[in-house]
Design a protein around this motif. Structure first.
Motif, PDB file in Angstrom:
ATOM      1  N   UNK A 160       0.563  -1.333   0.045  1.00  0.00           N
ATOM      2  CA  UNK A 160       0.110  -0.104  -0.306  1.00  0.00           C
ATOM      3  C   UNK A 160       0.867   1.174  -0.112  1.00  0.00           C
ATOM      4  N   UNK A 161       1.804   1.268   0.738  1.00  0.00           N
ATOM      5  CA  UNK A 161       2.875   2.415   0.903  1.00  0.00           C
ATOM      6  C   UNK A 161       3.643   2.703  -0.361  1.00  0.00           C
ATOM      7  N   UNK A 162       3.905   1.556  -0.959  1.00  0.00           N
ATOM      8  CA  UNK A 162       4.609   1.769  -2.301  1.00  0.00           C
ATOM      9  C   UNK A 162       3.828   2.032  -3.387  1.00  0.00           C
ATOM     10  N   UNK A 170       4.038   9.628  -2.990  1.00  0.00           N
ATOM     11  CA  UNK A 170       4.702   8.587  -2.207  1.00  0.00           C
ATOM     12  C   UNK A 170       4.953   9.410  -1.194  1.00  0.00           C
ATOM     13  N   UNK A 171       5.001   8.327   0.165  1.00  0.00           N
ATOM     14  CA  UNK A 171       5.536   8.951   1.187  1.00  0.00           C
ATOM     15  C   UNK A 171       4.281   9.402   2.299  1.00  0.00           C
ATOM     16  N   UNK A 172       3.212   9.350   1.731  1.00  0.00           N
ATOM     17  CA  UNK A 172       2.044   9.833   2.851  1.00  0.00           C
ATOM     18  C   UNK A 172       1.453   8.765   3.305  1.00  0.00           C
ATOM     19  N   UNK A 185      -9.689  12.347   2.849  1.00  0.00           N
ATOM     20  CA  UNK A 185      -8.557  13.060   2.327  1.00  0.00           C
ATOM     21  C   UNK A 185      -7.345  11.809   2.789  1.00  0.00           C
ATOM     22  N   UNK A 186      -7.749  11.157   3.711  1.00  0.00           N
ATOM     23  CA  UNK A 186      -6.535  10.016   4.128  1.00  0.00           C
ATOM     24  C   UNK A 186      -7.238   8.731   3.542  1.00  0.00           C
ATOM     25  N   UNK A 187      -8.337   8.548   2.778  1.00  0.00           N
ATOM     26  CA  UNK A 187      -8.511   7.259   2.256  1.00  0.00           C
ATOM     27  C   UNK A 187      -7.541   6.584   1.489  1.00  0.00           C
ATOM     28  N   UNK A 188      -6.660   7.340   0.695  1.00  0.00           N
ATOM     29  CA  UNK A 188      -5.629   6.386  -0.345  1.00  0.00           C
ATOM     30  C   UNK A 188      -4.502   5.927   0.712  1.00  0.00           C
TER      31      UNK A 188
END
Length: 366
Positions: free
Chosen positions: A97-99, A104-106, A340-343
């Protein structure tokens, strides 16, 4: 004991790389196959002998972290293999998920600092709503505090832009896992699995071991059901209100026996109760079997999602009181933060999970 002979593993070979470590453990599980009937992960493992990075990503996103395989496994510590497949797949899943996240990075930042980020965003968004509410409104009900036009101007981009960012991540996921053209049969199979949460049934329908080693329970499955259907009902409530407003020239406020309320009130109750259940179960579960280093993001997401449901119920219950303004700001601030934080939060799990079920449906047809 032939497994010990053919797969004798030096503990020093345990990798710090999440994908490499998950691959090491999956290869041992593929040789053992004791847990073949536990969930969708194990039949998917047994279809292959060699696992590319994309295969590990797919297996990780099929995993629901029910932990039954860990408690049944004979190769957990202190055995030299030191298997902890729930944590290994959890680490690989979060890494994917992070990649894939854009920008990127959020996602990595939220998973490690989720509580602080969510609290700060809710406060900032609530203060913004209070500031806008101080401007002349002229509407009725909640629109007296914040006009319909201002809500659309704020929430439409906050809804669509995160979806676009999530779409980029899902495209990257599909490419890495080798997904092909999606058929109606794939969608049907994935939808049935998602709607029933079949993989939380423990393979034989006895439930999973999420909160206790020797206790099979459907409590986590029921909590997930409450959260999922509660969120969908709340979303349907918003959609129905939008249709009434634009298609039938019937703006809010709406009475209790209207589609927005008949959908939204049960949805808020299910969402709140489901999140409360998840918090209780997470408090009982062994953190060593969870996703390493992401506890802050996981707790923050459940609190945020439950807060959206609870603040919405309080707002409806205390409407036309002196608390309406502050509760409206808190509720809208929580909803805006969730969007806003969904992704970057575990909200993305639902989207990636469905993509994994689609990919599994394709693989099962081959």
């Amino acid at each position: 004991m032939s497994l010990d002979v053919t797969l004798q593993t030096d503990p020093g070979a345990i990798s710090a790389d999440p994908v490499a470590e998950a691959r090491r453990q999956v290869e041992i599980c593929n040789a053992c196959r004791y847990c073949e009937g536990f969930c969708a992960v194990f039949p998917a493992i047994t279809r292959q002998k060699v696992f590319a990075d994309g295969d590990i990503t797919q297996l990780a996103n099929l995993c629901h972290n029910c932990r039954g395989c860990y408690y049944a496994c004979q190769y957990t510590a202190p055995h030299a293999f030191d298997l902890n497949l729930p944590a290994a797949l959890g680490a690989a899943r979060a890494e994917s998920w992070e990649r894939f996240a854009w920008p990127g990075g959020l996602a990595a930042l939220f998973q490690r600092r989720g509580t602080a980020m969510a609290a700060a965003l809710v406060l900032a968004c609530a203060l913004m709503v209070l500031a806008l509410a101080a401007l002349p409104g002229g509407g009725e009900g909640f629109y007296a505090y914040l006009g319909h036009g201002a809500m659309v101007l704020i929430f439409l981009p906050a809804f669509l832009l995160p979806l676009a960012a999530l779409g980029i991540g899902l495209r990257r996921y599909w490419s890495e896992t080798g997904g092909g053209a999606v058929t109606l049969a794939d969608i049907g199979a994935a939808a049935r699995s998602a709607a029933t949460l079949g993989n939380l049934g423990g393979g034989q329908g006895q439930g999973c071991n999420f909160e206790a080693e020797e206790r099979f329970s459907d409590e986590r499955r029921m909590a997930h059901h409450a959260v999922m259907w509660g969120f969908l009902l709340c979303f349907a409530s918003t959609v129905s209100g939008t249709i009434l407003h634009y298609a039938f020239a019937s703006p809010a406020p709406y009475g209790f026996f209207s589609a927005p309320k008949l959908l939204g009130v049960p949805g808020g109750l299910l969402l709140t109760l489901g999140c409360a259940g998840m918090l209780v179960l997470k408090g009982k579960a062994d953190p060593a079997l969870g996703t390493p280093g992401r506890a802050s993001g996981e707790w923050a997401f459940v609190w945020l999602l439950g807060g959206v449901g609870l603040s919405g119920l309080l707002l409806y219950g205390l409407r036309e009181s002196v608390l309406t303004g502050p509760l409206l700001a808190l509720h809208l601030g929580s909803v805006l933060t969730l969007f806003l934080l969904t992704p970057y939060s575990k909200m993305a799990h639902g989207f990636y999970r469905f993509a994994a079920l689609l990919r599994e449906a394709q693989a099962g047809r081959r």
